[in-house]
Scaffold this motif. Structure first.
Motif, PDB file in Angstrom:
ATOM      1  N   VAL A 158       5.918  -4.400   5.864  1.00  0.00           N
ATOM      2  CA  VAL A 158       4.145  -3.615   5.776  1.00  0.00           C
ATOM      3  C   VAL A 158       3.453  -4.309   5.767  1.00  0.00           C
ATOM      4  N   HIS A 159       2.368  -4.944   7.131  1.00  0.00           N
ATOM      5  CA  HIS A 159       1.242  -5.339   6.859  1.00  0.00           C
ATOM      6  C   HIS A 159       0.000  -4.409   6.054  1.00  0.00           C
ATOM      7  N   GLY A 160      -0.518  -5.018   5.368  1.00  0.00           N
ATOM      8  CA  GLY A 160      -1.744  -4.887   5.308  1.00  0.00           C
ATOM      9  C   GLY A 160      -2.702  -5.279   4.430  1.00  0.00           C
ATOM     10  N   ALA A 217     -10.352  -1.418  -3.707  1.00  0.00           N
ATOM     11  CA  ALA A 217     -10.165   0.299  -3.149  1.00  0.00           C
ATOM     12  C   ALA A 217      -9.968   0.426  -1.748  1.00  0.00           C
ATOM     13  N   THR A 218     -10.347  -0.784  -1.571  1.00  0.00           N
ATOM     14  CA  THR A 218     -10.535  -1.474   0.002  1.00  0.00           C
ATOM     15  C   THR A 218      -9.531  -1.611   1.292  1.00  0.00           C
ATOM     16  N   VAL A 219      -8.227  -1.480   0.402  1.00  0.00           N
ATOM     17  CA  VAL A 219      -6.581  -1.409   1.101  1.00  0.00           C
ATOM     18  C   VAL A 219      -6.791  -0.521   1.899  1.00  0.00           C
ATOM     19  N   TRP A 232      -1.754   3.275   7.490  1.00  0.00           N
ATOM     20  CA  TRP A 232      -1.306   5.091   6.796  1.00  0.00           C
ATOM     21  C   TRP A 232      -1.721   5.774   5.765  1.00  0.00           C
ATOM     22  N   GLY A 233      -3.160   6.731   5.499  1.00  0.00           N
ATOM     23  CA  GLY A 233      -3.846   7.023   5.225  1.00  0.00           C
ATOM     24  C   GLY A 233      -2.957   8.080   3.769  1.00  0.00           C
ATOM     25  N   PRO A 234      -1.934   8.058   3.322  1.00  0.00           N
ATOM     26  CA  PRO A 234      -1.267   8.225   2.626  1.00  0.00           C
ATOM     27  C   PRO A 234      -0.487   7.266   1.178  1.00  0.00           C
ATOM     28  N   ARG A 235      -0.045   5.913   2.137  1.00  0.00           N
ATOM     29  CA  ARG A 235       0.465   5.727   1.915  1.00  0.00           C
ATOM     30  C   ARG A 235      -0.497   4.533   0.841  1.00  0.00           C
ATOM     31  N   VAL A 269      -1.067   3.650  -3.237  1.00  0.00           N
ATOM     32  CA  VAL A 269      -1.185   1.626  -3.284  1.00  0.00           C
ATOM     33  C   VAL A 269      -3.095   2.177  -4.758  1.00  0.00           C
ATOM     34  N   ARG A 270      -3.853   3.229  -3.802  1.00  0.00           N
ATOM     35  CA  ARG A 270      -4.792   2.884  -4.922  1.00  0.00           C
ATOM     36  C   ARG A 270      -4.631   3.839  -5.873  1.00  0.00           C
TER      37      ARG A 270
END
Length: 197
Positions: free
Chosen positions: A51-53, A81-83, A87-90, A94-95
């Motif tokens: 997974v890339h972020g 918080a800007t991570v 994919w929104g749910p993930r 993560v937040r």
């Protein structure tokens, strides 16, 4: 990943170039160009994929004297918080408390402690990374990609850098899903910076 007036990295690597160009020796702040800077990471997912972020908001500060590289300093702040992993749910997970807990710990920071020149284009920057109020010393490699006048504005000097390193998220109390979800996280920062004056 305040993670840096990123230019500091640049300054450290570019010192020999400054000297060669006979530029005036004086401490000078640099400012990053946010439109050409990115902070990215990757995490192994159960061995099946990676997974890339990225983080979309950050600030950087740097002070640099080409005649006294060892006195250079860098500070970099990322808004947790800007991570964005695409994919929104993930991202919401993560937040949350299992990972970054951004409401309690809004910032991820890096503050440099030392700069070691490896060559005219490479340096190692050692400093403190703080995530969720846990601080560890980390080492990042910085590569000077190119430095010179902008082709669109010859009066503007631009330095381009690639910063890489790897952190162990469990060192910062983020152990959710480990080791199935990757523990070691490669970090990469691509940036452009110019003298702030």
């Amino acid at each position: 990943m305040r993670l840096a007036r990123q230019p500091l990295f640049a300054a450290a690597l570019a010192a020999p170039l400054f000297a060669a160009a006979a530029l005036p020796a004086a401490a000078e702040p640099y400012a990053i160009d946010p439109s050409h800077t990115s902070v990215t990471f990757s995490v192994d997912h159960l061995g099946f994929s990676v997974v890339h972020g990225r983080f979309s908001e950050f600030e950087a500060e740097i002070d640099f004297d080409p005649d006294a590289i060892e006195t250079a300093s860098v500070a970099f702040t990322i808004k947790a918080a800007t991570v964005d992993t695409g994919w929104g749910p993930r991202d919401e997970h993560v937040r949350g408390a299992d990972f970054l807990d951004v409401e309690a710990y809004p910032d991820i920071t890096f503050v440099s402690k030392s700069v070691k020149l490896i060559s005219a284009e490479r340096a190692e920057v050692t400093g403190d990374v703080t995530i969720k109020d846990v601080t560890n010393e980390e080492v990042f490699e910085v590569v000077l990609n190119k430095m010179g006048p902008s082709p669109f504005n010859p009066d503007q000097t631009i330095a381009g850098f690639t910063v890489t390193g790897t952190i162990d998220r469990t060192d910062y109390g983020i152990g959710y899903g480990a080791p199935a979800i990757g523990v070691e996280m490669p970090i990469r920062i691509d940036l452009e910076a110019s003298p702030a004056g």
